[in-house]
Design an enzyme around this catalytic site. Structure first.
Site, mmCIF file in Angstrom:
data_model
loop_
_atom_site.group_PDB
_atom_site.id
_atom_site.type_symbol
_atom_site.label_atom_id
_atom_site.label_comp_id
_atom_site.label_asym_id
_atom_site.label_seq_id
_atom_site.Cartn_x
_atom_site.Cartn_y
_atom_site.Cartn_z
ATOM 1 N N SER A 57 34.116 39.331 40.330
ATOM 2 C CA SER A 57 33.436 40.348 39.746
ATOM 3 C C SER A 57 32.089 40.337 39.450
ATOM 4 C CB SER A 57 34.034 40.675 38.476
ATOM 5 O OG SER A 57 33.186 41.715 37.651
ATOM 6 N N TYR A 85 37.147 38.745 30.118
ATOM 7 C CA TYR A 85 37.185 39.137 31.635
ATOM 8 C C TYR A 85 35.886 38.441 32.286
ATOM 9 C CZ TYR A 85 36.949 42.423 35.725
ATOM 10 O OH TYR A 85 36.926 42.853 37.016
HETATM 11 N N1 LIG Z 1 37.113 48.450 38.805
HETATM 12 C C1 LIG Z 1 36.097 47.886 38.768
HETATM 13 O O1 LIG Z 1 34.899 48.350 38.629
HETATM 14 C C2 LIG Z 1 36.181 46.378 39.326
HETATM 15 C C3 LIG Z 1 35.057 45.618 39.328
HETATM 16 C C4 LIG Z 1 34.879 44.141 39.782
HETATM 17 C C5 LIG Z 1 36.063 43.694 40.070
HETATM 18 N N2 LIG Z 1 37.475 44.498 39.919
HETATM 19 C C6 LIG Z 1 38.471 43.681 40.359
HETATM 20 O O2 LIG Z 1 39.280 44.188 41.450
HETATM 21 C C7 LIG Z 1 40.570 43.941 41.173
HETATM 22 C C8 LIG Z 1 41.399 45.133 41.092
HETATM 23 O O3 LIG Z 1 41.058 46.031 40.000
HETATM 24 P P1 LIG Z 1 41.288 47.600 39.934
HETATM 25 O O4 LIG Z 1 39.938 47.939 39.261
HETATM 26 O O5 LIG Z 1 41.680 48.031 41.542
HETATM 27 O O6 LIG Z 1 42.290 47.676 38.847
HETATM 28 P P2 LIG Z 1 43.856 48.363 38.731
HETATM 29 O O7 LIG Z 1 43.763 48.575 37.360
HETATM 30 O O8 LIG Z 1 43.879 49.457 39.646
HETATM 31 O O9 LIG Z 1 44.836 47.178 39.229
HETATM 32 C C9 LIG Z 1 45.147 46.310 38.573
HETATM 33 C C10 LIG Z 1 46.338 45.531 39.280
HETATM 34 O O10 LIG Z 1 46.809 44.540 38.562
HETATM 35 C C11 LIG Z 1 47.857 44.232 38.111
HETATM 36 N N3 LIG Z 1 48.333 43.734 37.153
HETATM 37 C C12 LIG Z 1 47.906 43.738 35.657
HETATM 38 N N4 LIG Z 1 48.571 42.746 34.963
HETATM 39 C C13 LIG Z 1 49.403 42.125 35.728
HETATM 40 C C14 LIG Z 1 50.263 41.092 35.324
HETATM 41 N N5 LIG Z 1 50.444 40.732 34.357
HETATM 42 N N6 LIG Z 1 50.973 40.658 36.621
HETATM 43 C C15 LIG Z 1 50.783 41.239 37.792
HETATM 44 N N7 LIG Z 1 50.025 42.037 38.015
HETATM 45 C C16 LIG Z 1 49.274 42.761 37.088
HETATM 46 C C17 LIG Z 1 48.440 45.886 38.070
HETATM 47 O O11 LIG Z 1 49.802 46.061 38.196
HETATM 48 C C18 LIG Z 1 47.417 46.464 38.962
HETATM 49 O O12 LIG Z 1 48.426 46.587 40.372
HETATM 50 C C19 LIG Z 1 40.856 43.138 39.725
HETATM 51 O O13 LIG Z 1 40.921 41.929 39.891
HETATM 52 C C20 LIG Z 1 39.562 43.584 39.202
HETATM 53 O O14 LIG Z 1 39.063 42.507 38.035
HETATM 54 C C21 LIG Z 1 37.409 45.759 39.674
#
Ligand SMILES: NC(=O)c1ccc[n+]([C@@H]2O[C@H](COP(=O)([O-])OP(=O)(O)OC[C@H]3O[C@@H](n4cnc5c(N)ncnc54)[C@H](O)[C@@H]3O)[C@@H](O)[C@H]2O)c1
Length: 242
Positions: A134, A147
């Site tokens: 991130s 985070y």
């Molecule tokens: N959305 C953003 O702005 C953003 C920015 C930078 C990085 N990210 C990263 O991208 C990735 C996906 O994020 P997203 O925004 O699509 O989130 P999301 O909330 O849509 O998905 C998160 C996923 O993590 C899984 N998860 C949570 N706790 C868990 C556990 N204990 N065991 C197994 N799985 C678990 C959930 O089931 C889900 O499938 C993450 O690593 C997030 O940190 C997101």
């Protein structure tokens, strides 16, 4: 010499950990499937979203449970691409030590657990690992300190695993998305001042969509990236260069 830039993944086994919602993991899973790969996905929920249930084999897998992760991994013997996408964050709650530890356990140790448990299946395939970091790996975040620390750890872990597993023919890279419209960012997006500030600072003048991240995952998994390992590719609409 011409660069190989094929994004045809026919015959490849792809596993996306943390793809149960309409987020980045699901977009990456769909992109690999559209490119011909056999894709399976996991998440912490009992089921994934309805529109993906028919598309993918889905397993409920808690990445904080070491036995569960190793049991799951023991039934897979050939993984070409592992994408570690599972993560949690909760704005304003991360100064509580217990929650801080939980965030580290899911985001950082969870990525390591899955990669290490699947190391034999990745070795056999000379596979690729793609971790999702991130921008908060590099920027401070007063309301998401766990985070940020976890994602800095993911970026660092990526470098160490890239070195450790190069001898097995495994490449390990990371993607650092900027601000992306998903369920995880829903709470932060309720704050319109925050949302607008992101748009104003981003040269491409918008939040990202999950699909914006998928192309970089395909590139990192492809032979076009054959000499790329230990890297963290920023995909943020230019946010971090301002
Ligand atoms: N959305 C953003 O702005 C953003 C920015 C930078 C990085 N990210 C990263 O991208 C990735 C996906 O994020 P997203 O925004 O699509 O989130 P999301 O909330 O849509 O998905 C998160 C996923 O993590 C899984 N998860 C949570 N706790 C868990 C556990 N204990 N065991 C197994 N799985 C678990 C959930 O089931 C889900 O499938 C993450 O690593 C997030 O940190 C997101």
């Amino acid at each position: 010499m011409t660069a190989k830039a094929s994004f045809d993944f026919t015959g490849a086994n792809v596993l996306v950990i943390g793809a149960s919602r309409a987020g980045i993991g699901a977009a990456i899973a769909r992109a690999f499937q559209n490119a011909g790969a056999a894709v399976e996905i996991t998440g912490v929920e009992p089921e994934c979203i309805e529109e993906d249930a028919a598309r993918f084999d889905y397993t409920q897998l808690d990445v904080t449970d070491t036995n569960e992760v190793y049991d799951f991994a023991s039934t897979r013997d050939h993984i070409d691409v592992l994408v570690n996408c599972a993560a949690v964050t909760q704005r304003g709650k991360e100064m509580a030590p217990e929650f801080f530890s939980h965030v580290l356990d899911v985001n950082l140790t969870g990525s390591f657990r899955c990669a290490e448990a699947l190391h034999p299946a990745l070795s056999g395939a000379k596979g690729r690992v793609i971790n999702v970091a991130s921008m908060y790996a590099r920027f401070g975040s007063p309301r998401n300190p766990a985070y940020g620390a976890s994602k800095a750890g993911v970026e660092q872990l990526t470098k160490s695993l890239a070195i450790a597993w190069a001898k097995d023919g495994i490449r390990v890279n990371a993607i650092a998305p900027g601000f992306v419209v998903t369920e995880q960012s829903a709470r932060a997006r309720e704050d319109s001042i925050f949302t607008t500030a992101i748009e104003d600072r981003t040269p491409l003048a918008r939040w990202g969509h999950p699909e914006d991240i998928a192309g970089t995952a395909l590139f990192l998994a492809s032979d076009a990236a054959a000499f790329v390992t230990g890297a963290c590719v920023i995909v943020d609409g230019g946010y971090s260069v301002v």
